[in-house]
Write a protein that holds these residues in place. Structure first.
Motif, PDB file in Angstrom:
ATOM      1  N   UNK A   1       0.861  -1.188   0.000  1.00 27.38           N
ATOM      2  CA  UNK A   1       0.000   0.000   0.000  1.00 27.38           C
ATOM      3  C   UNK A   1       0.894   1.234   0.000  1.00 27.38           C
ATOM      4  N   UNK A   2       0.245   2.387  -0.187  1.00 25.50           N
ATOM      5  CA  UNK A   2       1.002   3.641  -0.220  1.00 25.50           C
ATOM      6  C   UNK A   2       0.988   4.233   1.189  1.00 25.50           C
ATOM      7  N   UNK A   3       1.944   3.823   1.991  1.00 27.77           N
ATOM      8  CA  UNK A   3       1.968   4.247   3.397  1.00 27.77           C
ATOM      9  C   UNK A   3       2.360   5.720   3.474  1.00 27.77           C
ATOM     10  N   UNK A   4       1.477   6.519   4.065  1.00 26.87           N
ATOM     11  CA  UNK A   4       1.692   7.973   4.062  1.00 26.87           C
ATOM     12  C   UNK A   4       2.079   8.523   5.423  1.00 26.87           C
ATOM     13  N   UNK A   5       2.375   9.835   5.437  1.00 25.79           N
ATOM     14  CA  UNK A   5       2.803  10.510   6.678  1.00 25.79           C
ATOM     15  C   UNK A   5       1.717  10.416   7.735  1.00 25.79           C
ATOM     16  N   UNK A   6       2.113  10.225   8.957  1.00 21.57           N
ATOM     17  CA  UNK A   6       1.179  10.233  10.081  1.00 21.57           C
ATOM     18  C   UNK A   6       0.507   8.892  10.327  1.00 21.57           C
ATOM     19  N   UNK A   7       0.729   7.898   9.426  1.00 22.29           N
ATOM     20  CA  UNK A   7       0.051   6.599   9.618  1.00 22.29           C
ATOM     21  C   UNK A   7       0.494   5.963  10.938  1.00 22.29           C
ATOM     22  N   UNK A   8      -0.491   5.443  11.677  1.00 28.49           N
ATOM     23  CA  UNK A   8      -0.196   4.710  12.910  1.00 28.49           C
ATOM     24  C   UNK A   8      -0.034   3.249  12.540  1.00 28.49           C
ATOM     25  N   UNK A   9       1.143   2.719  12.709  1.00 28.90           N
ATOM     26  CA  UNK A   9       1.429   1.352  12.262  1.00 28.90           C
ATOM     27  C   UNK A   9       1.492   0.393  13.446  1.00 28.90           C
ATOM     28  N   UNK A  10       0.891  -0.776  13.241  1.00 32.81           N
ATOM     29  CA  UNK A  10       1.025  -1.861  14.211  1.00 32.81           C
ATOM     30  C   UNK A  10       1.616  -3.042  13.457  1.00 32.81           C
ATOM     31  N   UNK A  11       2.556  -3.746  14.080  1.00 32.01           N
ATOM     32  CA  UNK A  11       3.134  -4.925  13.422  1.00 32.01           C
ATOM     33  C   UNK A  11       2.634  -6.172  14.147  1.00 32.01           C
ATOM     34  N   UNK A  12       2.070  -7.097  13.321  1.00 32.17           N
ATOM     35  CA  UNK A  12       1.612  -8.393  13.867  1.00 32.17           C
ATOM     36  C   UNK A  12       2.645  -9.440  13.482  1.00 32.17           C
ATOM     37  N   UNK A  13       3.163 -10.098  14.464  1.00 34.19           N
ATOM     38  CA  UNK A  13       4.274 -11.026  14.227  1.00 34.19           C
ATOM     39  C   UNK A  13       3.818 -12.468  14.419  1.00 34.19           C
TER      40      UNK A  13
END
Ligand SMILES: NC(=O)C1=CN([C@@H]2O[C@H](COP(=O)(O)OP(=O)(O)OC[C@H]3O[C@@H](n4cnc5c(N)ncnc54)[C@H](O)[C@@H]3O)[C@@H](O)[C@H]2O)C=CC1
Ligand SMILES: C[N+](C)(C)CC(=O)CC(=O)[O-]
Length: 501
Positions: A406-418
């Protein structure tokens, strides 16, 4: 991990009080505020918005869970139970004395009381106090949530212990405490700033320069040098190979030339005040104060990042603050108890404005940074901490496959699922899924990690607790459906041209 201050009180929430509130809150400290201004909540809320924005751009470590902000109608309510109290009311000695009296009447006897005063000496602040020894100057710089310096001033050698306690608390919030040897009006930095300020007022009054021209003389010139080397180191270099001695021999006599009016202050008439204000409006009136704050913050963050990359000055303070934030995040991951039968959510990040490439998307190396930090969070979760690494054991990444979805933009809140895709005595195979606030998958990564003896420089079997924690995760994680792309290489597109893929 160093302990976070649990509760602070801020008395006064204007320009400086608001900055203190933000610094403490964003460091995970509960902050109790008293400020009688009818718009105090709105003003503090706006400062906090800018501070959150700045903090997310400043450090890449997952944000510390914010402290709780509370407002109180009186000083007694605000200071109750506070370990550290910061006074930031207007610069009037009578008002500060009243405020200290109210603080002392209600605060815990152990609480430290710092004053933001720009000019008063501790001996003046303490007049009439019942426990004068715990009142000291803690003079910060605007914006308090970004600029690390805090000048700590006591009244004499007997105050060392109090200042040391304060220095310890404030250093843990990412500040650089500078203990001033002896009390003096306006401490160190404001004496220097006042000298430049007085000369500048003369230059405007005498129509030598406008506010804009003076600011240009600073920001295009010596201001650039000051953030990184200050005055004396800069002048040492200006002395050439012969250094400071030559510099003094050459420029020392100039101090007697009529370059300076420093001892003489222009009278601040209505006319001079209006002239400065009009020039300042012409210079910067197209921006609101909040916009100017954001421009200032972004520039300061860029400077701090450059200094961090060079391991220099305030960049070192930032590096220590970031390391502490990572250590806190890893400790949270180590103690997290996520459902072992689901992908593990151990790392979060926010996309900073400076994480973007020329397409306006998160630039490539930031994906690896976020996934790398998620791997570290996982390793922390299974017990690979500094103590484990101190035994000469660690984990190296030997293979990585990232998919950008996806086009990850400024300010995006990211969570990583491992997800744990497998392990044996020496290897761990991980899958990460990076999702944004709406749950859309932005990217995935698959990594192969090798357990190594770092002294011998070769792979070796894992020890406890890693192998035990992996074994405990295995039943739940292996029951999860493996992602369909796991283990796939990048698709062959046919080469040489025309050959079937
Ligand atoms: N503005 C600056 O650049 C700097 C200011 N300082 C120092 O910080 C202190 C505060 O200055 P600013 O924040 O600039 O002033 P300000 O005027 O922006 O804020 C002062 C705040 O104190 C509140 N206040 C007034 N009486 C009060 C009381 N009895 N109890 C609680 N709050 C009360 C006001 O409502 C206001 O919100 C001063 O001592 C100043 O010398 C220190 C460093 C930089
Ligand atoms: C203008 N001032 C004296 C209030 C400035 C300071 O005290 C420090 C700063 O932030 O410049």
């Amino acid at each position: 991990m160093t302990r976070t201050l649990s509760r602070a009180a801020c008395i006064g929430g204007g320009v400086i009080g608001g900055g203190w509130i933000a610094r403490f809150l964003l460091d995970g400290t509960d902050v109790a505020v008293h400020d009688p201004h009818p718009d105090a909540r709105r003003i503090i809320g706006e400062v906090l918005d800018n501070a959150r924005r700045a903090r997310a751009r400043l450090i890449s470590a997952p944000p510390v869970p914010e402290g709780r902000l509370s407002f109180h109608d009186d000083i007694a309510g605000a200071v109750e139970g506070a370990e550290y109290i910061q006074e930031s009311v207007p610069e009037r000695l009578d008002l500060k004395h009243k405020v200290f009296a109210a603080i002392e009447a209600a605060a815990s006897p152990e609480a430290l009381i710092g004053s933001s005063t720009s000019g008063f000496k501790p001996s003046e602040l303490r007049e009439g106090a019942t426990h004068p020894e715990r009142i000291f100057v803690a003079h910060p710089f605007n914006p308090v949530y970004l600029v690390p310096l805090v000048e700590l001033v006591g009244s004499g050698p007997q105050d060392e212990a109090v200042l040391d306690r304060a220095a310890d608390i404030l250093a843990r919030t990412g500040m650089h405490p500078l203990k001033i040897r002896r009390e003096i009006d306006a401490h160190i930095a404001d004496r220097l700033l006042e000298a430049v300020w007085r000369e500048s007022l003369w230059l405007v009054k005498d129509d030598i320069a406008t506010t804009q021209e003076i600011d240009d003389a600073i920001r295009f010139g010596f201001g650039l040098r000051w953030a990184q080397m200050g005055l004396f180191e800069t002048y040492r270099i200006a002395g050439g190979e012969a250094g400071m001695k030559h510099f003094i021999d050459q420029f020392g006599p100039a101090l007697k030339w009529p370059w300076t009016k420093l001892m003489d202050v222009p009278e601040m008439t209505e006319e001079l005040s209006a002239k400065i204000a009009a020039q300042s409006d012409a210079q910067s009136g197209q921006h609101t104060i909040r916009e100017l704050e954001r421009i200032r913050d972004d520039n300061l963050i860029g400077i701090l990042h450059a200094l961090r990359a060079n391991g220099w000055g305030a960049g070192e303070t930032l590096r220590a603050m970031e390391e502490r934030a990572f250590a806190q995040a890893h400790a949270r991951a180590a103690h997290a108890a996520p459902d072992p039968a689901a992908p593990l959510e151990l790392h979060r990040a926010k996309v900073g404005g400076d994480w973007l490439d020329y397409n306006g998307h998160m630039t490539e190396f930031r994906y690896l940074q976020v996934f790398g930090d998620a791997t570290d969070a996982f390793l922390g979760h299974i017990g690979m901490d500094a103590g484990y690494r101190a035994q000469g054991l660690s984990v190296y990444t030997v293979e990585t496959h990232i998919r950008h979805l996806a086009e990850t933009g400024a300010g995006a809140d990211l969570t990583v699922r491992t997800t744990l895709l497998g392990f044996d005595a020496k290897r761990i195979r991980l899958h990460h899924e990076m999702i944004d606030g709406s749950g859309t998958v932005q990217a995935t990564a698959e990594h192969m990690l090798m357990h190594v003896d770092t002294t011998a420089g070769r792979a070796c079997p894992m020890g406890a607790p890693l192998i035990d924690r992996l074994a405990a995760l295995a039943p739940g994680q292996s029951a999860l459906p493996a992602p369909d792309h796991a283990g796939r290489p990048i698709r062959d597109i046919g080469w040489p041209l025309g050959e079937p893929a």
